[in-house]
Enzyme design. Structure first.
Site, PDB file in Angstrom:
ATOM      1  N   ARG A   1       9.725  -0.256  -5.675  1.00 36.21           N
ATOM      2  CA  ARG A   1       8.265  -0.107  -5.515  1.00 36.21           C
ATOM      3  C   ARG A   1       7.728   0.330  -6.873  1.00 36.21           C
ATOM      4  O   ARG A   1       8.132   1.362  -7.402  1.00 36.21           O
ATOM      5  CB  ARG A   1       7.950   0.944  -4.443  1.00 36.21           C
ATOM      6  CG  ARG A   1       6.486   1.332  -4.440  1.00 36.21           C
ATOM      7  CD  ARG A   1       6.082   2.103  -3.194  1.00 36.21           C
ATOM      8  NE  ARG A   1       5.952   1.211  -2.055  1.00 36.21           N
ATOM      9  CZ  ARG A   1       5.276   1.500  -0.945  1.00 36.21           C
ATOM     10  NH1 ARG A   1       4.664   2.655  -0.815  1.00 36.21           N
ATOM     11  NH2 ARG A   1       5.207   0.637   0.050  1.00 36.21           N
TER      12      ARG A   1
ATOM     13  N   HIS B   1       3.008  -7.360  -1.549  1.00 37.19           N
ATOM     14  CA  HIS B   1       3.788  -6.494  -0.646  1.00 37.19           C
ATOM     15  C   HIS B   1       4.479  -7.425   0.364  1.00 37.19           C
ATOM     16  O   HIS B   1       4.104  -7.481   1.537  1.00 37.19           O
ATOM     17  CB  HIS B   1       2.828  -5.509   0.042  1.00 37.19           C
ATOM     18  CG  HIS B   1       3.493  -4.328   0.666  1.00 37.19           C
ATOM     19  ND1 HIS B   1       4.864  -4.127   0.636  1.00 37.19           N
ATOM     20  CD2 HIS B   1       2.974  -3.253   1.345  1.00 37.19           C
ATOM     21  CE1 HIS B   1       5.148  -3.003   1.272  1.00 37.19           C
ATOM     22  NE2 HIS B   1       4.027  -2.456   1.703  1.00 37.19           N
TER      23      HIS B   1
ATOM     24  N   GLN C   1       6.050  -6.237   3.792  1.00 41.16           N
ATOM     25  CA  GLN C   1       4.994  -5.870   4.751  1.00 41.16           C
ATOM     26  C   GLN C   1       4.410  -7.122   5.407  1.00 41.16           C
ATOM     27  O   GLN C   1       4.201  -7.158   6.625  1.00 41.16           O
ATOM     28  CB  GLN C   1       3.884  -5.110   4.004  1.00 41.16           C
ATOM     29  CG  GLN C   1       2.692  -4.775   4.865  1.00 41.16           C
ATOM     30  CD  GLN C   1       2.963  -3.630   5.828  1.00 41.16           C
ATOM     31  OE1 GLN C   1       3.377  -2.558   5.415  1.00 41.16           O
ATOM     32  NE2 GLN C   1       2.726  -3.842   7.118  1.00 41.16           N
TER      33      GLN C   1
ATOM     34  N   ASP D   1      -7.080  -3.043   4.798  1.00 37.94           N
ATOM     35  CA  ASP D   1      -6.192  -2.136   4.069  1.00 37.94           C
ATOM     36  C   ASP D   1      -7.090  -1.082   3.423  1.00 37.94           C
ATOM     37  O   ASP D   1      -8.324  -1.239   3.404  1.00 37.94           O
ATOM     38  CB  ASP D   1      -5.405  -2.945   3.010  1.00 37.94           C
ATOM     39  CG  ASP D   1      -4.367  -2.117   2.267  1.00 37.94           C
ATOM     40  OD1 ASP D   1      -4.003  -1.028   2.752  1.00 37.94           O
ATOM     41  OD2 ASP D   1      -3.916  -2.562   1.192  1.00 37.94           O
TER      42      ASP D   1
ATOM     43  N   CYS E   1      -1.522  -2.089   7.630  1.00 35.59           N
ATOM     44  CA  CYS E   1      -0.185  -1.765   7.109  1.00 35.59           C
ATOM     45  C   CYS E   1       0.071  -0.269   7.082  1.00 35.59           C
ATOM     46  O   CYS E   1       1.218   0.160   7.014  1.00 35.59           O
ATOM     47  CB  CYS E   1      -0.002  -2.378   5.717  1.00 35.59           C
ATOM     48  SG  CYS E   1      -1.138  -1.725   4.479  1.00 35.59           S
TER      49      CYS E   1
ATOM     50  N   ARG F   1       8.616  -3.235  10.530  1.00 35.81           N
ATOM     51  CA  ARG F   1       9.092  -3.193   9.146  1.00 35.81           C
ATOM     52  C   ARG F   1      10.625  -3.110   9.137  1.00 35.81           C
ATOM     53  O   ARG F   1      11.295  -3.802   8.371  1.00 35.81           O
ATOM     54  CB  ARG F   1       8.522  -1.958   8.408  1.00 35.81           C
ATOM     55  CG  ARG F   1       7.006  -1.910   8.257  1.00 35.81           C
ATOM     56  CD  ARG F   1       6.498  -2.925   7.273  1.00 35.81           C
ATOM     57  NE  ARG F   1       7.123  -2.833   5.970  1.00 35.81           N
ATOM     58  CZ  ARG F   1       6.783  -1.980   4.993  1.00 35.81           C
ATOM     59  NH1 ARG F   1       5.789  -1.127   5.171  1.00 35.81           N
ATOM     60  NH2 ARG F   1       7.409  -1.999   3.828  1.00 35.81           N
TER      61      ARG F   1
HETATM   62  N1  NVA Z   1      -2.878  -1.513  -0.940  1.00 34.75           N
HETATM   63  C1  NVA Z   1      -2.143  -0.311  -0.621  1.00 34.75           C
HETATM   64  C2  NVA Z   1      -1.028  -0.614   0.323  1.00 34.75           C
HETATM   65  C3  NVA Z   1      -0.262   0.608   0.764  1.00 34.75           C
HETATM   66  C4  NVA Z   1       0.874   0.273   1.671  1.00 34.75           C
HETATM   67  C5  NVA Z   1      -1.611   0.303  -1.908  1.00 34.75           C
HETATM   68  O1  NVA Z   1      -1.098  -0.432  -2.763  1.00 34.75           O
HETATM   69  O2  NVA Z   1      -1.710   1.531  -2.059  1.00 34.75           O
HETATM   70  N1   CP Z   2       2.706   0.178   4.598  1.00 33.76           N
HETATM   71  C1   CP Z   2       3.456   0.786   3.690  1.00 33.76           C
HETATM   72  O1   CP Z   2       4.044   0.169   2.777  1.00 33.76           O
HETATM   73  O2   CP Z   2       3.562   2.140   3.855  1.00 33.76           O
HETATM   74  P1   CP Z   2       4.211   3.151   2.846  1.00 33.76           P
HETATM   75  O3   CP Z   2       3.328   3.232   1.627  1.00 33.76           O
HETATM   76  O4   CP Z   2       4.250   4.461   3.604  1.00 33.76           O
HETATM   77  O5   CP Z   2       5.586   2.700   2.465  1.00 33.76           O
END
Ligand code: NVA
Ligand code: CP
Length: 319
Positions: free
Chosen positions: A104, A131, A134, A240, A279, A307
Site C-alpha cells: 500500500r 485499489h 477492493q 468513497d 469501501c 475482501r
Molecule cells: N480513496 C480512499 C480509499 C480508502 C480505502 C483513500 O485512498 O484514502
Molecule cells: N477499504 C479499505 O481499503 O480499507 P482500509 O483502508 O481500512 O484498508
C-alpha cells in the site's frame, strides 16, 4: 527485468480470470466454514504499508494464515524505506527473503518500481491511482446479490458466461471524488463492460492515464454533473471519502463535492432493488447520508468481509 505475475491493477487479469476469481471466492467463502485450502503453504508474504489500513491489512494477513502461509507485516515507518532507502534497494533485498508482497503506497510508479526489482509477485493493496483488490471484492458482492439462481447449476465455463452476462447488464453509478476508487471502477468497466456513470462536480475529471488505459481496451464511461439523472435506473450506487489518504483536507474541495452526497432522494431515483456499496471507512453525512448508510449497512459489511475471500482467490492466482 523479471517476468513473474503481478496484480498492480485489474488489467493484470483477463476478464475470464476475473470471473474465475469470483467463482473461487465463492468456494473459499463456503469452505471457510468447513475445511481450509493450504495453497500458500510455506510461503512467506510481506505486507509493506506506507499508509494506514484496517481492512486491507487484516484481511490479507488473515487470508495468508488461512491459506497456510506466513505474513510479515512492515509499516514503512519501521523500514529503512521510511528513512529514504530507495524502493529499488528495498525490493532487491526483500526478494531474497520473501515469496511475494502486498504493498500500500502513494504513486502507482512506486509500486511499479518495486515490482520491477522484486523478483517475486506483487499485489497492489491501494495506491493513489488504483485499489484493485477492493474493486474485485465490490463486484463479487454485487454478483452474490444480483446473480440468477441458475448460476449454481452449471459447469465452470458456463458459470463464467453467466457471471459475465449478469454483470454486463448492470448500471453502476459512482458519486464523488475522482480518486483511486473512481479509477478502479473505470478499469473494471473496461474489463467487464457494464454501464458506468461517474457523478462528480464540474471541474473534476478522471486521471489522463486511467482514461487512456480504459480507452485502449474499449472501455466506456460517462461523467455526469447531475446527481439525480445519473442515479436513474441504477442497480448499484457507490461512493468513497471526499478526501483520500495523503491529500490535504481542502475545504473548497469538500464544498464542491457536498452536493454529490448519496441521500434518500438519490436512492429513490435508482431501481427499487438498488444496492449501495462503500469501501469504508465512511464519513457519515458527508459522502452518504446516515440513514442511507444504515439502510444498506448489511451489504457494506458483507462487502468488507468479502475482501478476505476475494483476496485469498487473488493470492492463489498471483503467489
Ligand atoms: N480513496 C480512499 C480509499 C480508502 C480505502 C483513500 O485512498 O484514502
Ligand atoms: N477499504 C479499505 O481499503 O480499507 P482500509 O483502508 O481500512 O484498508
Amino acid at each position: 527485468m523479471n517476468h513473474v505475475r503481478n496484480f498492480l491493477s485489474v488489467y493484470d487479469f483477463s476478464a475470464d480470470e476475473i470471473y474465475d476469481t469470483l467463482l473461487r471466492s465463492a468456494v473459499l467463502k463456503e469452505e471457510r466454514r468447513k475445511s481450509q485450502s493450504a495453497s500458500l503453504a510455506g510461503k512467506k508474504i510481506g505486507l509493506i504499508f506506507e499508509k494506514s489500513s484496517t481492512r486491507t491489512r487484516v484481511s490479507f494477513e488473515v487470508g495468508i494464515v488461512e491459506l497456510g502461509g506466513h505474513p510479515v507485516f512492515m509499516s514503512s515507518r519501521d523500514l529503512q524505506l521510511g528513512r529514504g532507502e530507495p524502493v529499488k534497494d528495498t525490493a532487491m533485498v526483500l526478494s531474497r527473503y520473501l515469496d511475494g508482497v502486498i504493498i500500500r503506497t502513494f504513486g502507482q510508479e512506486r509500486i511499479e518500481t518495486f515490482a520491477r526489482y522484486f523478483e517475486k509477485p506483487v499485489i497492489n493493496g491501494l495506491t493513489d491511482l488504483y485499489h484493485p483488490a477492493q474493486i474485485l471484492a465490490d463486484i463479487f458482492t454485487v454478483y452474490e446479490i444480483k446473480r440468477k439462481p441458475e448460476a449454481k447449476h452449471n459447469g465452470a465455463r458456463a458459470l463464467n458466461d453467466i457471471i459475465g452476462d449478469t454483470l454486463k447488464k448492470l448500471k453502476i453509478v459512482y458519486f464523488g471524488d475522482a480518486n483511486n476508487m473512481a479509477n478502479s471502477w473505470v478499469s473494471l468497466q473496461a474489463m467487464l463492460g457494464f454501464e458506468l456513470v461517474l457523478a462528480m462536480p464540474e471541474g473534476f475529471d478522471i486521471d489522463g492515464t486511467v482514461r487512456n488505459e480504459s480507452e485502449k481496451r474499449g472501455g466506456k464511461f460517462l461523467i455526469s454533473h447531475d446527481k439525480i439523472s445519473a442515479a436513474k435506473n441504477a442497480d448499484v450506487i457507490t461512493t468513497d471519502v471526499f478526501i483520500s489518504m495523503g491529500q490535504d483536507e481542502e475545504k473548497e474541495k469538500i464544498d464542491k463535492l457536498r452536493p454529490f452526497i448519496i441521500d434518500g432522494h438519490t436512492v429513490e431515483n435508482a431501481k427499487k432493488d438498488v444496492i449501495f456499496l462503500h469501501c469504508l471507512p465512511v464519513h457519515r453525512n458527508e459522502e452518504v447520508a446516515e440513514d442511507v448508510f444504515d439502510r444498506f449497512s448489511a451489504v457494506v459489511f458483507e462487502e468488507a468481509e468479502n475482501r478476505l475471500h476475494v483476496q485469498k482467490a487473488i493470492m492463489e492466482k498471483i503467489f
